[in-house]
Scaffold this active site. Structure first.
Site, PDB file in Angstrom:
ATOM      1  N   PHE A 182     -57.031 -50.317  45.643  1.00  0.00           N
ATOM      2  CA  PHE A 182     -57.319 -51.289  46.706  1.00  0.00           C
ATOM      3  C   PHE A 182     -58.699 -51.024  47.269  1.00  0.00           C
ATOM      4  O   PHE A 182     -58.974 -49.955  47.797  1.00  0.00           O
ATOM      5  CB  PHE A 182     -56.247 -51.200  47.796  1.00  0.00           C
ATOM      6  CG  PHE A 182     -56.110 -52.494  48.519  1.00  0.00           C
ATOM      7  CD1 PHE A 182     -55.138 -53.416  48.156  1.00  0.00           C
ATOM      8  CD2 PHE A 182     -56.993 -52.828  49.543  1.00  0.00           C
ATOM      9  CE1 PHE A 182     -55.049 -54.630  48.797  1.00  0.00           C
ATOM     10  CE2 PHE A 182     -56.911 -54.041  50.189  1.00  0.00           C
ATOM     11  CZ  PHE A 182     -55.934 -54.948  49.823  1.00  0.00           C
ATOM     12  N   GLU A 190     -67.333 -65.310  44.100  1.00  0.00           N
ATOM     13  CA  GLU A 190     -66.111 -64.642  44.548  1.00  0.00           C
ATOM     14  C   GLU A 190     -66.401 -63.180  44.859  1.00  0.00           C
ATOM     15  O   GLU A 190     -67.307 -62.595  44.271  1.00  0.00           O
ATOM     16  CB  GLU A 190     -65.070 -64.662  43.419  1.00  0.00           C
ATOM     17  CG  GLU A 190     -63.952 -65.647  43.584  1.00  0.00           C
ATOM     18  CD  GLU A 190     -63.028 -65.368  44.742  1.00  0.00           C
ATOM     19  OE1 GLU A 190     -63.400 -64.633  45.672  1.00  0.00           O
ATOM     20  OE2 GLU A 190     -61.925 -65.912  44.736  1.00  0.00           O
ATOM     21  N   ASP A 191     -65.618 -62.596  45.751  1.00  0.00           N
ATOM     22  CA  ASP A 191     -65.760 -61.159  45.960  1.00  0.00           C
ATOM     23  C   ASP A 191     -65.040 -60.371  44.869  1.00  0.00           C
ATOM     24  O   ASP A 191     -65.557 -59.362  44.400  1.00  0.00           O
ATOM     25  CB  ASP A 191     -65.259 -60.747  47.363  1.00  0.00           C
ATOM     26  CG  ASP A 191     -63.836 -61.176  47.642  1.00  0.00           C
ATOM     27  OD1 ASP A 191     -63.285 -62.016  46.897  1.00  0.00           O
ATOM     28  OD2 ASP A 191     -63.253 -60.680  48.618  1.00  0.00           O
ATOM     29  N   ARG A 211     -64.072 -55.584  56.449  1.00  0.00           N
ATOM     30  CA  ARG A 211     -64.978 -56.507  55.744  1.00  0.00           C
ATOM     31  C   ARG A 211     -66.440 -56.199  56.064  1.00  0.00           C
ATOM     32  O   ARG A 211     -67.323 -56.444  55.261  1.00  0.00           O
ATOM     33  CB  ARG A 211     -64.698 -57.954  56.167  1.00  0.00           C
ATOM     34  CG  ARG A 211     -63.387 -58.530  55.677  1.00  0.00           C
ATOM     35  CD  ARG A 211     -63.423 -60.042  55.811  1.00  0.00           C
ATOM     36  NE  ARG A 211     -62.105 -60.666  55.810  1.00  0.00           N
ATOM     37  CZ  ARG A 211     -61.448 -61.047  54.717  1.00  0.00           C
ATOM     38  NH1 ARG A 211     -61.977 -60.861  53.533  1.00  0.00           N
ATOM     39  NH2 ARG A 211     -60.265 -61.621  54.802  1.00  0.00           N
ATOM     40  N   ASP A 259     -58.817 -60.772  40.318  1.00  0.00           N
ATOM     41  CA  ASP A 259     -57.721 -59.832  40.096  1.00  0.00           C
ATOM     42  C   ASP A 259     -56.821 -60.414  38.998  1.00  0.00           C
ATOM     43  O   ASP A 259     -57.084 -60.239  37.810  1.00  0.00           O
ATOM     44  CB  ASP A 259     -57.003 -59.691  41.443  1.00  0.00           C
ATOM     45  CG  ASP A 259     -56.113 -58.487  41.535  1.00  0.00           C
ATOM     46  OD1 ASP A 259     -55.683 -57.989  40.488  1.00  0.00           O
ATOM     47  OD2 ASP A 259     -55.830 -58.038  42.662  1.00  0.00           O
TER      48      ASP A 259
HETATM   49  C1  PRP Z   1     -58.845 -62.459  47.118  1.00  0.00           C
HETATM   50  C2  PRP Z   1     -60.187 -62.746  46.489  1.00  0.00           C
HETATM   51  C3  PRP Z   1     -59.899 -63.878  45.567  1.00  0.00           C
HETATM   52  C4  PRP Z   1     -58.466 -63.637  45.147  1.00  0.00           C
HETATM   53  C5  PRP Z   1     -58.468 -63.022  43.800  1.00  0.00           C
HETATM   54  O1  PRP Z   1     -58.701 -63.308  48.208  1.00  0.00           O
HETATM   55  O2  PRP Z   1     -61.147 -63.087  47.453  1.00  0.00           O
HETATM   56  O3  PRP Z   1     -60.042 -65.137  46.197  1.00  0.00           O
HETATM   57  O4  PRP Z   1     -57.893 -62.744  46.103  1.00  0.00           O
HETATM   58  O5  PRP Z   1     -57.173 -62.768  43.364  1.00  0.00           O
HETATM   59  P1  PRP Z   1     -56.562 -63.376  42.036  1.00  0.00           P
HETATM   60  O6  PRP Z   1     -57.557 -63.193  40.923  1.00  0.00           O
HETATM   61  O7  PRP Z   1     -55.345 -62.492  41.852  1.00  0.00           O
HETATM   62  O8  PRP Z   1     -56.197 -64.801  42.269  1.00  0.00           O
HETATM   63  P2  PRP Z   1     -57.691 -63.043  49.404  1.00  0.00           P
HETATM   64  O9  PRP Z   1     -56.449 -63.829  49.163  1.00  0.00           O
HETATM   65  O10 PRP Z   1     -57.523 -61.566  49.618  1.00  0.00           O
HETATM   66  O11 PRP Z   1     -58.457 -63.727  50.615  1.00  0.00           O
HETATM   67  P3  PRP Z   1     -59.787 -63.321  51.371  1.00  0.00           P
HETATM   68  O12 PRP Z   1     -60.961 -63.645  50.446  1.00  0.00           O
HETATM   69  O13 PRP Z   1     -59.784 -64.191  52.580  1.00  0.00           O
HETATM   70  O14 PRP Z   1     -59.739 -61.853  51.696  1.00  0.00           O
END
Ligand code: PRP
Length: 174
Positions: A151, A98-99, A164, A102
């Site tokens: 952010f 994962e990136d 990105r 949160d």
């Molecule tokens: C982000 C990130 C995780 C998720 C984490 O994805 O890549 O998948 O949010 O959040 P959480 O712990 O609150 O569930 P995002 O929805 O921004 O999609 P993306 O990876 O396409 O940018």
């Protein structure tokens, strides 16, 4: 072009050094394993590409994508799978990449979803961990950097699909 003000928090050099450390640890932990690395689209694609090239063990790769609905500050949010992996994972070691983690809702959902297919093991590797923002208890096995609220963009992370591509990580200044 309307640029948002942002401040660098992790330079590309610092990122590469840390990713190499994690890759070394993963390579040790998974020696001889039938490893499948699962990247979560879209944000993880750059971190995952660097990570697996810095590892010195073989792995298979696949990708999943999820969508979160109503995950605002007050609600608990619902996570839905929009693209499943296509690899059979029964009896294999799974490393989700994962990136950012949160609230933890995405990882709680995904680990639950994939465990039902009886892999040998499931671990999670997150580039960034915003621990203070958790709504559910979730602990990643490998973490690049722990960050406070704010952010962040770059190295795969976006703001409205922008930034990105940036090789460094920035925090957007309000
Ligand atoms: C982000 C990130 C995780 C998720 C984490 O994805 O890549 O998948 O949010 O959040 P959480 O712990 O609150 O569930 P995002 O929805 O921004 O999609 P993306 O990876 O396409 O940018």
């Amino acid at each position: 072009m309307n640029e948002m003000s942002k401040e660098i928090i992790f330079s590309r050099a610092v990122i590469q050094k840390r990713v190499q450390e994690i890759a070394d640890q993963i390579s040790k932990d998974y020696v001889g394993s039938d490893l499948v690395v699962v990247g979560i689209l879209r944000g993880a694609f750059i971190f995952m590409a660097d990570l697996i090239r810095m590892m010195n063990i073989p792995c298979k790769v696949d990708f999943a994508r999820v969508a979160s609905y109503g995950a605002g500050a007050e609600s608990f949010g619902k996570v839905v799978m929009t693209k499943d992996i296509e690899t059979s994972i029964r009896g294999r070691d799974i490393l989700i990449v994962e990136d950012i983690i949160d609230t933890g809702l995405t990882m709680q959902y995904l680990t639950g979803w994939l465990s039902e297919r009886n892999p040998r093991s499931i671990k999670v590797c997150a580039f960034l961990d915003k621990r203070k923002k958790r709504k559910v208890s979730f602990h990643a096995d490998y973490v690049g950097f722990t960050i406070d609220d704010g952010f962040v963009v770059g190295y795969g992370l976006d703001f409205d699909e922008k930034y990105r591509f940036l090789p460094d990580v920035y925090v957007i200044k309000q």
